[in-house]
Design an enzyme around this catalytic site. Structure first.
Site, short mmCIF file in Angstrom:
data_model
loop_
_atom_site.label_atom_id
_atom_site.label_comp_id
_atom_site.label_asym_id
_atom_site.label_seq_id
_atom_site.Cartn_x
_atom_site.Cartn_y
_atom_site.Cartn_z
N GLN A 17 0.91 -1.18 0.06
CA GLN A 17 -0.29 -0.08 -0.16
C GLN A 17 0.88 1.85 0.06
O GLN A 17 0.57 2.65 -0.83
CB GLN A 17 -0.49 -0.14 1.30
CG GLN A 17 -1.89 1.59 1.05
CD GLN A 17 -2.95 1.31 2.68
OE1 GLN A 17 -3.03 2.48 2.74
NE2 GLN A 17 -3.09 0.32 3.27
N LYS A 136 11.12 -5.36 9.41
CA LYS A 136 9.53 -5.17 8.23
C LYS A 136 8.73 -4.61 9.10
O LYS A 136 8.55 -5.25 10.05
CB LYS A 136 9.07 -6.50 7.63
CG LYS A 136 10.30 -7.18 6.44
CD LYS A 136 9.48 -8.08 6.06
CE LYS A 136 10.58 -9.10 5.02
NZ LYS A 136 9.71 -10.27 4.63
N TYR A 138 4.63 -2.68 8.70
CA TYR A 138 2.72 -2.43 8.33
C TYR A 138 2.02 -1.67 8.94
O TYR A 138 2.77 -1.73 10.04
CB TYR A 138 2.12 -3.82 8.18
CG TYR A 138 2.64 -4.76 7.72
CD1 TYR A 138 1.79 -5.54 5.85
CD2 TYR A 138 3.23 -6.15 7.83
CE1 TYR A 138 2.63 -5.90 4.79
CE2 TYR A 138 3.10 -6.83 6.94
CZ TYR A 138 3.33 -7.38 5.29
OH TYR A 138 3.30 -7.73 4.44
N GLU A 139 0.66 -1.15 8.17
CA GLU A 139 0.40 -0.43 8.98
C GLU A 139 0.39 -0.10 9.53
O GLU A 139 0.91 1.08 10.98
CB GLU A 139 -1.21 0.07 8.14
CG GLU A 139 -1.97 0.83 8.77
CD GLU A 139 -1.83 2.29 7.96
OE1 GLU A 139 -1.25 2.60 7.01
OE2 GLU A 139 -1.72 3.21 9.00
N ASP A 168 0.47 4.13 6.16
CA ASP A 168 1.03 3.30 4.42
C ASP A 168 1.10 4.52 3.71
O ASP A 168 1.64 5.50 3.34
CB ASP A 168 -0.01 2.16 3.99
CG ASP A 168 0.40 1.22 4.83
OD1 ASP A 168 1.84 1.16 4.80
OD2 ASP A 168 -0.44 0.35 5.09
N GLY A 247 -6.78 20.76 18.68
CA GLY A 247 -6.59 22.25 18.63
C GLY A 247 -7.45 22.97 19.79
O GLY A 247 -7.97 22.17 21.45
N GLY A 248 -7.60 24.08 19.48
CA GLY A 248 -8.14 24.77 20.30
C GLY A 248 -8.92 25.83 20.51
O GLY A 248 -9.16 25.81 21.82
N1 CAO Z 1 11.92 -9.78 -8.92
C1 CAO Z 1 12.29 -10.61 -8.20
N2 CAO Z 1 12.25 -10.78 -7.00
C2 CAO Z 1 11.40 -9.84 -6.84
C3 CAO Z 1 10.86 -8.85 -7.55
C4 CAO Z 1 10.98 -9.47 -9.14
N3 CAO Z 1 10.55 -8.07 -9.89
N4 CAO Z 1 10.41 -8.09 -6.37
C5 CAO Z 1 9.94 -8.69 -5.70
N5 CAO Z 1 11.24 -9.77 -5.48
C6 CAO Z 1 11.49 -10.05 -4.06
C7 CAO Z 1 12.40 -8.93 -3.53
O1 CAO Z 1 13.90 -8.87 -4.11
C8 CAO Z 1 13.20 -9.71 -1.64
O2 CAO Z 1 13.96 -11.12 -1.72
P1 CAO Z 1 14.99 -11.03 -0.79
O3 CAO Z 1 14.36 -11.05 0.22
O4 CAO Z 1 15.51 -12.06 -1.39
O5 CAO Z 1 15.64 -9.98 -1.59
C9 CAO Z 1 11.25 -10.58 -2.39
O6 CAO Z 1 11.28 -10.44 -2.52
C10 CAO Z 1 10.45 -10.06 -0.70
O7 CAO Z 1 10.03 -8.54 -1.06
P2 CAO Z 1 10.09 -8.20 0.75
O8 CAO Z 1 11.18 -8.60 1.72
O9 CAO Z 1 9.58 -6.41 0.77
O10 CAO Z 1 8.27 -8.83 0.72
P3 CAO Z 1 7.56 -9.47 2.97
O11 CAO Z 1 6.08 -9.80 1.43
O12 CAO Z 1 7.94 -10.35 2.92
O13 CAO Z 1 7.41 -8.27 3.09
C11 CAO Z 1 6.74 -5.98 3.50
C12 CAO Z 1 6.34 -7.52 2.81
C13 CAO Z 1 6.10 -4.58 3.46
C14 CAO Z 1 6.36 -6.17 5.38
C15 CAO Z 1 8.27 -5.31 3.14
O14 CAO Z 1 8.16 -5.14 1.69
C16 CAO Z 1 8.39 -3.63 4.24
O15 CAO Z 1 8.50 -3.79 4.96
N6 CAO Z 1 8.41 -2.81 3.50
C17 CAO Z 1 9.11 -1.41 3.92
C18 CAO Z 1 7.83 -0.88 4.52
C19 CAO Z 1 6.47 -1.01 4.55
O16 CAO Z 1 6.68 -0.05 3.23
N7 CAO Z 1 5.57 -1.55 4.84
C20 CAO Z 1 4.73 -1.53 4.28
C21 CAO Z 1 3.88 -1.76 3.59
S1 CAO Z 1 2.14 -1.74 3.35
O17 CAO Z 1 1.40 -2.00 4.46
#
Ligand code: CAO
Length: 415
Positions: A17, A136, A138-139, A168, A247-248
């Site tokens: 998101q 990592k 999430y929201e 997000d 606010g105030g």
């Molecule tokens: N081709 C190949 N690999 C890809 C790819 C593509 N097109 N797109 C994604 N990947 C891979 C990534 O390289 C990653 O691989 P490695 O872990 O081996 O480096 C893997 O997919 C997973 O990516 P991720 O760790 O970002 O995904 P996740 O689902 O495990 O985690 C989230 C999701 C949101 C927790 C994490 O991305 C995060 O903390 N992001 C930053 C904060 C953020 O934006 N949070 C808000 C999310 S909305 O609620």
């Protein structure tokens, strides 16, 4: 009509998101947003919270309008070559992978600069540098760590998260501003730069009034506009203030006619000082005008809950819309508690394009929130989200790949 960001090309590596909110805004302003996804699965939200089997979810469609979708395997050497060609061609790379993921793909800041010194790299992470930098997020993690949850809810209840996605979508908005600012600075420097927005920071920015109150509390030990005053106790940290105004001008949520059966028959009522006289007249308590306990804003502070109780006796005789109309005749600031159903059906929001109806080839018609930011010379025209990989061939052809090369890349599972 031309769009404000015409000619800006975004390599969109965002998912879920926060990042997609940012790139959707840029797309609405006219940027060419090329969303990179993995073949077969794509952005995980395509399949989350589905309401129709095998059709992109509303979660995905409502966050990815006006984008193009290409499938590229960033870990396949041939896929990496395609990505490098895109890095050279685009102005901005936006990503919100987990910390380190972009580096692990081989796209470090140094590598990107070597490929395209003008490229802006914009990232959302949960936390900035510090003890939680690798987490990592999430929201709701961001809402909790950014100060929103500890200051939301009632004093006698647990911390609460809010429905507004301030972690997000809020951080996506922050990042979009950072990107446009970096594009502006590039006009003079000729260089790209790193733009980072941490979700904790974004939430805290939106909670800045609570850090204000923390310091007021530390200095005075009391906050007279909080519901804890005058009978309750204040601790060391800003307490949850229920529905008190941030606010105030004191405010509270009051019941309206029908509250017994309608969970949204309520109105937010603000006792703004300049219209106090009108409030007393409208609710039929003109004796308050001469009573020293109610005469000034300061004098009213210890009686706020009693005052709102009396006003509520009046609001309970009106529907929230009747109360809204009557109060606005006197410029009394107030807000009906609108349900999502009421918002979806509100004609004026359709007229402004804030709520839009979109047609999707697989799901049919659905509602979305349009661009809340209106530019007179760059109106947003909301287009449906792309199907997974819908534009892969088109984008690769623009990069100069021939039909045969595209077919070979597909056979090698690079795209
Ligand atoms: N081709 C190949 N690999 C890809 C790819 C593509 N097109 N797109 C994604 N990947 C891979 C990534 O390289 C990653 O691989 P490695 O872990 O081996 O480096 C893997 O997919 C997973 O990516 P991720 O760790 O970002 O995904 P996740 O689902 O495990 O985690 C989230 C999701 C949101 C927790 C994490 O991305 C995060 O903390 N992001 C930053 C904060 C953020 O934006 N949070 C808000 C999310 S909305 O609620």
């Amino acid at each position: 009509m031309a769009k404000a960001l015409d000619g800006v090309r975004i390599l969109d590596f965002t998912h879920v998101q926060s990042g997609p909110t940012c790139t959707q805004l840029l797309a609405w302003f006219g940027a060419d947003v090329i969303k990179v996804e993995r073949a077969g699965e794509g952005d995980i939200t395509r399949g989350q919270l589905r309401d129709i089997p095998d059709v992109d979810s509303l979660y995905f469609t409502m966050l990815n309008h006006n984008k193009r979708s290409v499938t590229i395997d960033a870990k396949n050497p041939k896929g990496k070559e395609v990505l490098e060609a895109l890095v050279k061609k685009c102005d901005v790379l936006v990503e919100n992978f987990a910390p380190g993921a972009l580096d692990r793909m081989g796209f470090t800041w140094e590598r990107i600069q070597a490929l395209n010194p003008r490229m802006i790299v914009a990232s959302i992470k949960g936390f900035g540098p510090g003890p939680y930098a690798d987490c990592k997020v999430y929201e709701n993690v961001a809402q909790c760590a950014g100060g929103a949850a500890s200051t939301t809810g009632f004093d006698d209840g647990p911390p609460l998260v809010t429905g507004a996605q301030i972690g997000d979508s809020g951080t996506g908005l922050h990042l979009a501003l950072g990107i446009v600012t970096a594009l502006y600075q590039r006009n003079t420097t000729g260089r790209g730069q790193l733009v980072t927005a941490a979700m904790q920071d974004g939430v805290l920015n939106l909670c800045r009034v609570k850090l204000r109150d923390q310091q007021r509390l530390a200095r005075t030990g009391v906050m007279e506009e909080y519901p804890q005053y005058p009978d309750g106790k204040f601790g060391e940290a800003v307490p949850r203030a229920g529905n008190a105004s941030g606010g105030g001008q004191p405010g509270w949520i009051l019941k309206c006619k029908g509250w017994e059966t309608d969970p949204n028959a309520y109105i937010y009522f603000i006792t703004q000082a300049p219209v106090w006289k009108d409030i007393c007249k409208v609710i039929g308590r003109e004796e308050w005008l001469t009573d020293p306990r109610y005469a000034t804003p300061k004098a009213r502070l210890p009686h706020l809950m009693e005052i709102f109780g009396e006003i509520e006796k009046w609001t309970m005789t009106k529907t929230k819309f009747e109360a809204m109309d009557l109060l606005n005749e006197h410029d009394v600031p107030c807000g009906p508690i609108l349900s999502m159903k009421e918002i979806a059906e509100e004609p004026s929001l359709r007229d402004t394009g804030t709520i839009v109806e979109i047609d999707h080839p697989k799901r049919g018609k659905y509602l979305s929130v349009g661009n809340p930011i209106k530019l007179s010379d760059s109106p947003s025209d909301v287009k449906r989200s792309p199907l997974l990989g819908e534009h892969t061939d088109e984008v690769l052809a623009e990069l100069g790949y021939s039909r045969q090369q595209i077919d070979e890349l597909r056979a090698q599972r690079a795209i």
